[in-house]
Design a protein around this motif. Structure first.
Motif, short mmCIF file in Angstrom:
data_model
loop_
_atom_site.label_atom_id
_atom_site.label_comp_id
_atom_site.label_asym_id
_atom_site.label_seq_id
_atom_site.Cartn_x
_atom_site.Cartn_y
_atom_site.Cartn_z
N THR A 4 0.83 -1.20 0.00
CA THR A 4 0.00 0.00 0.00
C THR A 4 0.87 1.26 0.00
OG1 THR A 4 -1.80 -1.12 1.17
CG2 THR A 4 -1.78 1.28 1.26
N MET A 16 7.03 -3.79 -7.68
CA MET A 16 6.59 -2.42 -7.44
C MET A 16 7.72 -1.60 -6.82
SD MET A 16 3.47 -1.02 -8.01
CE MET A 16 2.14 -2.12 -7.59
N TYR A 68 2.95 0.49 -13.94
CA TYR A 68 2.23 0.53 -12.66
C TYR A 68 0.86 -0.12 -12.79
CZ TYR A 68 -0.40 2.53 -8.76
OH TYR A 68 -1.20 2.69 -7.66
N ILE A 126 -0.75 -3.58 -11.01
CA ILE A 126 -2.01 -3.56 -10.27
C ILE A 126 -2.99 -4.57 -10.85
CG2 ILE A 126 -4.01 -2.15 -9.64
CD1 ILE A 126 -1.46 -1.48 -8.12
N ARG A 139 2.26 6.45 -7.06
CA ARG A 139 1.18 7.29 -7.55
C ARG A 139 1.50 8.77 -7.38
NH1 ARG A 139 -1.60 6.28 -11.11
NH2 ARG A 139 -0.60 8.20 -11.73
N ARG A 164 2.55 1.62 -3.43
CA ARG A 164 1.60 2.12 -4.43
C ARG A 164 1.37 3.62 -4.25
NH1 ARG A 164 -3.64 -1.67 -4.72
NH2 ARG A 164 -4.21 0.01 -6.13
#
Length: 405
Positions: A173, A225, A202, A206, A180, A176
C-alpha cells in the motif's frame, strides 16, 4: 504387546493404519502435563485451515468439549465423552444429523479425537458403586492432550503468517502510494522522463493483483513495485542533479541562448493566420514557456481528440496543436481566449487544456469561459494542468476496467 489399547470402529466404518497409529500414540505413557482444554481448542481454531477443518467441525468439537466436566485434560483420566447425536446437535447450535456425522468423521480424520465404539455402536458409560465412571464408549479426547504442543506450534505458525501477510500488504500500500504521488508530481512539474511507460508498468502490476491475493502474490508484486519506485526516484534524482548543475552554471555567468525563439509558433503556421495577428518574437523570449507533458500521456488522458485528427492519428506535437485548433473552433472557444492561453501556458499546454476541455465537454457550459478561467488561474500559479491530466488518466483507466469486466 499392547493389543488392548486399540479399538476398531463399529459397523461398516473401516479400520486404517492411521487410526491404529493415532491410538497407540494417544496411549503412550510419555504424555505430558495437563493442558487446558479451551486453550487447545483456541489453537485448533487458529490452525483450522492447516488441519483441513471447516467452521462447523469446530462447532462440533466445541460441543464435545462441553461434555467433559473438567477444564483440564489430564493423562490417566477418563477422557471419553459419550453424548448422543441429539445432545450434540443441541449444543452445536442445531446442526443437522448428516452434517454432524460428516464433521465428526472430519475430526477423527484430522486426528483430534478417536472413536471408542461399544459392541452395539451406541455411546454410554459403565459406572461403579459410587457413581464413578469405570469405562465409557464414545469419543476419546486423548489426542488433544497428546498433540497440545504440536497444535500450539501450528497456531503460532498461522499467527506469524498473518503478521507477515499484513505487513506485506501494508508495504505494498505504501509503495503504491509513493509511485502514484511521485508520478503525479513528475507529470505536474514537467520533469523529463518516460512517465507514460512507467504509468503503464504501474497499472500492469495492479492488474495482476487478484481480488483476494495470498501472501506470495503480494510479496512478488511488492518486489516489482519496489523496483519501479526505485526507477522513478533515480530518474527524478538525476534530473534534480542536472538542474542543480545548470543553476550553478548560470550563477557562474554561463548564458544559455534560445537558438530558435520563434520555433514554437512556427510549428503551426495556421495559428497565426487564424488569430489575425503577427506574433512578436520579443514577447516569446520574455515569457518563460512551461515544459510540455509527454505526448503519449496526454493522448491517454484525452483520447477523444483523436476523433478530430487528420487520418485519425497524432504522432507529433505539430499534429496535436493543429488538431487542438480545430477542436477549439468546434467547442466555440474564441481565438482571443486561445491566444491568451498560449501566451500564459505555452502552445503545447494550451492545446492540452483544450483537449482536456473536450474530454469534459458534457460537464462544461461555456468552454471558452472555462479556458479563460484556467488561463487566469495558471497566470497566478493556482492551476495545475498535470493534475487535470492525471485525473483523466485514472478516470479513463477506470472506464476501461469496467468495460473489460
Amino acid at each position: 504387546m499392547r493389543t488392548g489399547l486399540v479399538t476398531t470402529p463399529f459397523g461398516r466404518r473401516p479400520m486404517t493404519l492411521a487410526l491404529v497409529k493415532g491410538q497407540l500414540q494417544s496411549s503412550d505413557d510419555r504424555i505430558g502435563r495437563p493442558v487446558e482444554k479451551w486453550k487447545v481448542f483456541r489453537d485448533i481454531s487458529e490452525a483450522r485451515q492447516l488441519l483441513g477443518l471447516h467452521d462447523r467441525a469446530l462447532a462440533v468439537l466445541d460441543a464435545l468439549l462441553t461434555f467433559y466436566p473438567s477444564n483440564e485434560l489430564t493423562a490417566g483420566a477418563k477422557l471419553v465423552v459419550f453424548p448422543s447425536n441429539a445432545q450434540l446437535s443441541v449444543r452445536a447450535h442445531g446442526i443437522a444429523g448428516t452434517t454432524l456425522r460428516r464433521h465428526l468423521a472430519a475430526l477423527v480424520e484430522a486426528g483430534l479425537i478417536h472413536r471408542r465404539d461399544s459392541p452395539n455402536g451406541k455411546r454410554y458409560a459403565h459406572r461403579g458403586i459410587g457413581g464413578q465412571i469405570d469405562d465409557a464408549y464414545g469419543f476419546s479426547l486423548e489426542p488433544l492432550l497428546l498433540r497440545a504442543g504440536e497444535l500450539a506450534g501450528l497456531a503460532q505458525q498461522v499467527a506469524a503468517e498473518k503478521i507477515r501477510f499484513k505487513r506485506a500488504k501494508e508495504a505494498l500500500t505504501l509503495c503504491r502510494r509513493d509511485i502514484r504521488k511521485l508520478l503525479t508530481a513528475a507529470v505536474e512539474e514537467g520533469a523529463d522522463g518516460d512517465w507514460c511507460m512507467m504509468e503503464d508498468l504501474y497499472h500492469a502490476l495492479i492488474a495482476r493483483l487478484p481480488r483476494s491475493p495470498n501472501r506470495k502474490i503480494v510479496e512478488t508484486i511488492l518486489v516489482e513495485m519496489g523496483n519501479l519506485r526505485e526507477q522513478i526516484v533515480n530518474c527524478l534524482e538525476m534530473q534534480i542533479k542536472t538542474e542543480k548543475t545548470d543553476t550553478n552554471d548560470i550563477q557562474n555567468g554561463c548564458h544559455i541562448q534560445n537558438s530558435d525563439p520563434e520555433s514554437i509558433y512556427e510549428l503551426e503556421p495556421r495559428f497565426e493566420k487564424e488569430l489575425g495577428a503577427k506574433v512578436e518574437p520579443t514577447k516569446i523570449t520574455q515569457r518563460e514557456t512551461p515544459k510540455a507533458f509527454p505526448l503519449g500521456l496526454v493522448l491517454r488522458a484525452c483520447p477523444q481528440i483523436l476523433d478530430y485528427a487528420s487520418g485519425g492519428g497524432i504522432g507529433h506535437w505539430r499534429d496535436f496543436i493543429g488538431t487542438a485548433i480545430l477542436v477549439r473552433s468546434v467547442l466555440g472557444v474564441s481565438p482571443s481566449a486561445y491566444q491568451q492561453a498560449c501566451e500564459v501556458m505555452g502552445p503545447e499546454n494550451a492545446a492540452v487544456a483544450v483537449a482536456c476541455i473536450l474530454e469534459r465537454a458534457g460537464h462544461i457550459n461555456s468552454p471558452g469561459g472555462y479556458l479563460r478561467d484556467l488561463t487566469t488561474k495558471a497566470e497566478r500559479g493556482e492551476f495545475s494542468l498535470g493534475r487535470m491530466l492525471m485525473a483523466l488518466v485514472r478516470a479513463n483507466a477506470g472506464e476501461t476496467t469496467m468495460q473489460a469486466g
